[in-house]
Design an enzyme around this catalytic site. Sequence first.
Site, PDB file in Angstrom:
ATOM      1  N   LYS B  78       0.867  -1.185   0.000  1.00  0.00           N
ATOM      2  CA  LYS B  78       0.000   0.000   0.000  1.00  0.00           C
ATOM      3  C   LYS B  78       0.905   1.237   0.000  1.00  0.00           C
ATOM      4  O   LYS B  78       1.949   1.239   0.652  1.00  0.00           O
ATOM      5  CB  LYS B  78      -0.869  -0.043   1.272  1.00  0.00           C
ATOM      6  CG  LYS B  78      -1.925   1.033   1.382  1.00  0.00           C
ATOM      7  CD  LYS B  78      -2.762   0.809   2.649  1.00  0.00           C
ATOM      8  CE  LYS B  78      -3.922   1.781   2.757  1.00  0.00           C
ATOM      9  NZ  LYS B  78      -4.744   1.556   3.971  1.00  0.00           N
ATOM     10  N   SER B 153      -9.703   1.323   2.922  1.00  0.00           N
ATOM     11  CA  SER B 153      -8.832   2.136   2.097  1.00  0.00           C
ATOM     12  C   SER B 153      -7.746   1.345   1.369  1.00  0.00           C
ATOM     13  O   SER B 153      -7.162   1.848   0.428  1.00  0.00           O
ATOM     14  CB  SER B 153      -8.173   3.211   2.961  1.00  0.00           C
ATOM     15  OG  SER B 153      -7.277   2.621   3.887  1.00  0.00           O
ATOM     16  N   SER B 177      -9.917  -1.123   7.030  1.00  0.00           N
ATOM     17  CA  SER B 177      -9.281  -0.862   5.730  1.00  0.00           C
ATOM     18  C   SER B 177      -8.504  -2.023   5.121  1.00  0.00           C
ATOM     19  O   SER B 177      -8.097  -1.946   3.966  1.00  0.00           O
ATOM     20  CB  SER B 177      -8.366   0.358   5.824  1.00  0.00           C
ATOM     21  OG  SER B 177      -9.124   1.544   5.809  1.00  0.00           O
TER      22      SER B 177
END
Lengths: 96, 486
Positions: B78, B153, B177
């Site tokens: 990420k 996310s 997330s």
Amino acid sequence: MKINQKDVEHVARLARLNLEPQELEVMTVQMDAILGYVDKLNELDTEGIEPTAHAVPMANAFREDEIRPSIGIELALGNAPMVAGESCFQVPKVIE
Amino acid sequence: MSFQNLTIQQIRKKLIAGELTSVALTRACLERIQATNHQLNTFITVCEKEALAAAEAADEQLAAGNAALLTGLPIALKDIFNTLNVRTTCGSKLLDNYISPYDATAVQRLREQGAVIVGKLNMDEFAMGSSNENSAAGAVRNPWNSDHVPGGSSGGSAAAVAAGQVVATLGTDTGGSIRQPASHCGVVGLKPTYGRVSRYGVIAYASSLDQVGPLARNVEDCATMLGVVAGYDPADSTSVDCPVPDYLENLAAGVSGKKIGLPKEYFIDGLDAAVKQAITAAIETYRQLGAEIVDVSLPHTDYSVASYYLIATAEASSNLARYDGVRFGVRKDEGAGLISMYQQTRAAGFGDEVKRRIMLGTYALSSGYYDAYYLKAQKVRTLIRQDFLEAFEKVDLLLTPVAPTPAFKLGEMINDPLQMYLSDIFTIPANLAGTCAISLPCGFSQEGLPIGLQLIGQPFAEADLLQAAYAFEQATDWGGRSPELS
């Protein structure tokens, strides 16, 4: 109304955010809705309840105060938008 | 070449046996990314040159008989993880040009075990969002249906695994997330206990809730990844100094005799019919596997979203004060002085959702409102945490849905932030309680969208959580499926 546009302008100043008039308008409506929702917390009696700042109970984490390697000036300044000389971040003039 | 039906351990055996090289595997990933990224928008930065160099080095290590736990395995991160000499944007325009001068501890640990870092994955800006629509790099598409969101996310991290672009990824989970996008993309995602994995070098959103974890195609791979990144780190004073067990050792121990609790507050009227059906079937599977199913109550569940969106935004407003255009990021300055430069930089650099959360958090911490909002939310957090501690006196694990519905459509909720926040209702409580939880595939909707099952474990009992997840995965065939991409 939980919050009006004047409050939102004040909070924007505290948060150092320039909001356009239209953004302020939308933000006021949205913040008002969210603050209205979070009001449900007041349904709970929390008298005498300790607040939780961290989920894992932990005492202070101390370490020895020793000199250790760090990334150095060149790398630390590598991402700066403006640099003055070889070792300073440069910002707009603060004092007139 | 396809690695999609193999676990990390199986790939590793092939690499060690010389049946496969890391360069071939890495090239296959890079080609897959090349072929599918325009459709999915999962990667913000692809590190082709660095990845191939790391793969060559891995092949030398393998040839010399020096295989570490992840030697030669292509993994992506990420874009919230500081990655040495690599652009790290956190999905924000403000960090568009930020080149990280160091590695996050989790990244360093992956490298120490020989992982090949292939690139940086798309995400909601500063990890704020449930749909991956709040990214300066554009929305990510769900690999199962490109009209739908992948969740957020860590949307890029989940979609990249589902699409077979890399073997596994790292994400972060502040209110769901990792688990919610894993659920929406049909992969396995683990949020470890707060303090289990170092947060050093992970760009902060809400520091008392943020936790790093893996997303992978199966439970075993999550166990392998967690074993690499978990453990105390002197650079993160909130990481906990307790031993990291071998998560693979007893993975097949089963759930016979385990008590699994069903919190009644998670089985609400608003639950989508397909989700309800899939979860009901999962409960039956666990019963057949020998687990004892017990009804429990987490009475303060309904207050978790309100508590979370005050605590998380308050912490965010403080954490994001550092983006002032002085030390890094894109400065905007029209020559009206220092304060004005801060205001312009932040107004130009942050997206709508980030501004909204900074505003909410600033308000909740501001003079006259601190007690009514922030302190109140922290007290309610205590009640929510106590719910879990009490439930765990009766049961070993909790079983719940991950999200009330399968992945929604792009644009469906973007103008109604409160509605979007409410979709996090089942994932937020584990963050507030600080405990560990996993999301794994347990079915599909009629439209072919994946549905996820959540297991919540006791603090630092990731091994139990993984065993229970593994038992379900072995007993069903929902996991490891691949979407068809054009």
